[in-house]
Structures are given as C-alpha cells and as structure tokens.
Design an enzyme around this catalytic site. Structure first.
Site, PDB file in Angstrom:
ATOM      1  CG  ASP A 254      41.891  44.271  43.702  1.00  0.00           C
ATOM      2  OD1 ASP A 254      41.802  43.845  42.541  1.00  0.00           O
ATOM      3  OD2 ASP A 254      42.406  43.616  44.637  1.00  0.00           O
ATOM      4  CG  HIS A 255      38.963  41.490  43.151  1.00  0.00           C
ATOM      5  ND1 HIS A 255      38.800  40.372  42.362  1.00  0.00           N
ATOM      6  CD2 HIS A 255      40.200  41.388  43.696  1.00  0.00           C
ATOM      7  CE1 HIS A 255      39.882  39.623  42.435  1.00  0.00           C
ATOM      8  NE2 HIS A 255      40.747  40.213  43.236  1.00  0.00           N
TER       9      HIS A 255
ATOM     10  CD  GLU B 217      45.445  43.227  37.406  1.00  0.00           C
ATOM     11  OE1 GLU B 217      46.633  43.505  37.191  1.00  0.00           O
ATOM     12  OE2 GLU B 217      44.996  42.897  38.524  1.00  0.00           O
TER      13      GLU B 217
ATOM     14  CE  LYS C 251      43.237  35.482  48.844  1.00  0.00           C
ATOM     15  NZ  LYS C 251      43.553  36.520  47.840  1.00  0.00           N
TER      16      LYS C 251
ATOM     17  CG  HIS D  98      45.192  38.906  41.056  1.00  0.00           C
ATOM     18  ND1 HIS D  98      43.875  39.274  40.879  1.00  0.00           N
ATOM     19  CD2 HIS D  98      45.921  39.813  40.359  1.00  0.00           C
ATOM     20  CE1 HIS D  98      43.811  40.353  40.103  1.00  0.00           C
ATOM     21  NE2 HIS D  98      45.043  40.686  39.767  1.00  0.00           N
TER      22      HIS D  98
END
Length: 426
Positions: free
Chosen positions: A85-86, A196, A238, A271
């Site tokens: 991820d990221h 992605e 979050k 996300h």
C-alpha cells in the site's frame, strides 16, 4: 498429506476488501468474518503501507509471513490478495515485490498540487505555463466533449484541462513511470501484478474530468490499472463513519462509476474505508460490484478493545500515552479530534464507559463535524508510537497472545458489520 503452498493472487475485477493488520495477529479474525459473510467478496489479508511498516518497525516480509502463517494454520486454500500500500518510490516496489505482494497501490500525492482547485485565473495560467513543458496530453482533451454511458457528459474546456494539468500532471507522470517499474519488478520476481492508483489524499475532491484524464492516461501508457481511489466528496476521517450527505455522495459516485466502467472497466476504491458503514451499500450498488474497500486502523482499535476487556489498567495507560502523543502523530492524518474534547481516563472510573468513550462506533452519516468520535481518532493516529513503545507495545501484544479467542471474536463481530453492509448493496 503435504501442506498446500499458500500465496496471494491478483484478484482482477472481483469485489475485494482489504484487511490491514498492523500487529500481524488479526488474520484469523479477518478470515472468519469473510467466511461467515459467504461468497462474493475476496479478502486482501496482507496489506500495509510503507508508512505503517516504518511506524510499526515491520518489514514487507514480516507482513506477508504473518498473513501466510495464519492462513496456513486455518487451513485456508482459497484465493486471496496482498496489497503493498501507498508506494511512492522504486525502492518501495523492490522490497514489496520481493516479499510476494501482487497488488501495488501507487501513491503520487507528493506530486499533486492540492490547491489547484482554488487558484484564480491568473494564478492558474501561471502554474499551467510552469508544468506545460512536462505534459504531452493537453491537446488530446482540450475543447473536447466526452459522453459517458449513463448520461454523464464531460466538457474539457480550457480552464478544466489547465486545472487538471496543474493539479495532477506531474502525479500522472510519476504514476506511469512507477507503474512501468512495478511491472518489470514483479516479472523479475516471478509473479503477476495489478495496480491501484490512489489520488484520494487531497483536501479537494477529484472532479469527473480529472478522473477521466488520469485513468485514460494511465491506461494508454499500458498500466495494469485494476482499481482507482479518487478523492470523493465528503470527509473520510480515520476511525469514524462518513461525514457528509449520503445522497450527495451517491450522486457524485454515479459519475465516477460510469467513467470506470467505460474506460476500464476497473474498480473504484474506498480508502480510509474503516467504519464507513452508512455508505457501504451505496458504494457496492452504484459500482455494480466493481469495488475495493481498504481498512487498516480499525483492526488496531479492535485489538485495543481486547485489551480493555482483559487488562483495563493497560488500556488506561495506553489512552494516557495516546493523548500525550496525539498532537504530533496526527500530522499526517485527516482528522478533527482534539484531546480537549474527550475526558482523560482518570475522570472516567467505569471501565465499560471508558471503552465506549474511546472505542465506541458511530452509525449513520451527518454533515456536522461534531459527529466524529474524538477518543477513537486519538487512539487511531497514535498506533505507531504506542506499538513501538518498549513497554506498551509488548504489553498489548502479550494480551492478544494470551487471549486469541477474544481477539478473533471481536474482529469477527466488527468486520461482519462491514461486510454485511457491503453485501446489502450487491
């Protein structure tokens, strides 16, 4: 009987759900929740960003090994994914590909001009002239009209194209370059890959015209684009539910989903998807199952729920520590919680009340910022400091090791709500 070799696979366009695991102990609960939900959604069990690995002092191989080990212990032989991820650099791709990851999330946020939507005409023109020599696609869209199936019409007038170039031009170039590198790196490692693209970490939503240009350019460049995460309207803070109007979200999402079907098809990715229960059914329905949802911090918060059940004093110490470190740790997160808005543990003598204040879930959506749960966000943002603290980190992990049944039950209950909300829209 030989134990089957378990390794992740590229999931393609199947609906998918990412279970981030910052402790390396959550996969049994994640798997049980997915199995109880029934067929229809694939799980990504190894998922962690480079930033999260740095904060938890874990390597990509450790993240992969934890997931594989848990799946083997559960005798799971189904199809699953692994999300690096990221990713921002070639070295990020190197270490994650070598560990066996197959789903690579490119994060070009450092190359996005996040203020582009607010520039006046003169500022926009100046900024455009600065990036124009680096961009070769402007004339492909300038003064064009694109009709997207489903009724959406995109008008690429000069301000629209210039603003897209200023906001995302360098980010597109970076993503294309890193995507090509990932393809070569994965091939050298001997496994498949899919990409992605994450463009969600900006304060301003991604317009439909910007979405179209970004995806079109990536696909034209040969990127194996399986999923795109735009910056949707509303707020995706979050650890709390969606903040905004679900009706407005649905109207906007219809345009993004139509573009994704026409250009790809590729999935749309949500996300900061943790706990966004009020919009899951909308997301699944409007995308027609072409979706990916990414969660991470909510599993850590549910681990702390286990701590609150079995070691209330440790839970109280964790909260005090989080309150102290939150002002610094919140810097890289989109959150609105303030320490002053939630009472410290010493003022809440009842342990169940304390758990509710700091870990309670909200349901439904709202347009008011007061909707967010300050305590939950404070704990969420401080996971790195907490887990790497030589006393607290080890103590928390020990509680989870000592009470695996509680940990699995808590996670199963929590993620069953997520998956049920998504399946309601499928």
């Amino acid at each position: 009987m030989r134990t089957p070799k378990i390794k992740p696979s590229a999931l393609g366009l199947e609906p998918s759900f990412g279970f981030g695991d910052r402790l390396g102990l959550a996969t049994p609960g994640h798997l049980q929740a997915l199995q109880q939900a029934g067929d229809g959604i694939r799980g990504i069990f190894a998922q962690q960003s480079i930033r999260e690995m740095s904060r938890t002092q874990r390597s990509p191989q450790q993240v992969m090994d934890a997931a594989v080990g848990a799946l083997k212990a559960s005798k799971f032989t189904g199809t699953w994914g692994a999300d690096a991820d990221h990713l921002k650099t070639a070295s990020d791709a190197d270490v994650t590909a070598s560990a066996g990851f197959v789903f690579f999330t490119i994060d070009p946020s450092e190359h996005v001009d996040v203020q582009a939507a607010s520039y006046d005409a003169d500022t926009l023109a100046t900024r455009f002239e600065a990036v124009r020599p680096e961009i070769d696609w402007v004339d492909q869209y300038l003064n064009k009209t694109v009709k997207v199936k489903g009724g959406t019409t995109l008008e690429f007038d000069e301000p629209t194209v210039q603003r897209a170039a200023v906001k995302y031009g360098r980010a597109i170039a970076h993503a294309v370059k890193l995507g090509s590198y990932i393809a070569l790196t994965a091939a050298k490692a001997g496994h498949d890959h899919e990409i992605e693209l994450s463009i969600d970490e900006t304060p301003q939503p991604t317009t439909l015209a910007e979405h179209y240009i970004i995806a079109d350019q990536c696909i034209r460049a040969g990127m194996k684009l399986v999923s795109l995460a735009p910056r949707f309207i509303g707020d995706f803070e979050k650890g709390v539910d969606y903040i905004g109007s679900p009706d407005d979200f649905e109207r906007s999402l219809k345009g993004h989903a139509a573009i994704a079907r026409q250009l790809g098809p590729y999935k749309l990715s949500l996300h900061s998807g943790s706990d966004k229960l009020s919009i899951y059914a909308i997301f699944a329905r409007v995308t027609r199952g072409l979706f990916h949802v990414k969660t991470a911090g909510t599993s850590y918060l549910e681990a702390l729920r286990v701590v609150s059940h079995h070691d209330p004093d440790l839970f109280r110490r964790t909260i005090d520590f989080a309150r102290e470190h939150y002002p610094q740790d919140r810097a890289t997160y989109h959150v609105s919680a303030e320490v002053a808005r939630v009472p410290p543990p010493r003022l809440i003598t009842n342990n169940l009340e304390l758990e509710q204040v700091y870990l309670g879930l909200w349901s439904g959506a709202t347009t008011g910022i007061g909707f967010t749960n300050p305590g939950r966000q404070i704990l969420h943002c401080t996971f790195g400091s907490t887990l790497t603290d030589p006393q607290l980190g080890l103590a928390i992990k020990q509680v989870l090791h000592d009470h695996p049944d509680t940990h699995q039950r808590v996670l199963t209950e929590h993620f069953s709500k997520h998956l049920a909300a998504l399946k309601a829209g499928m």
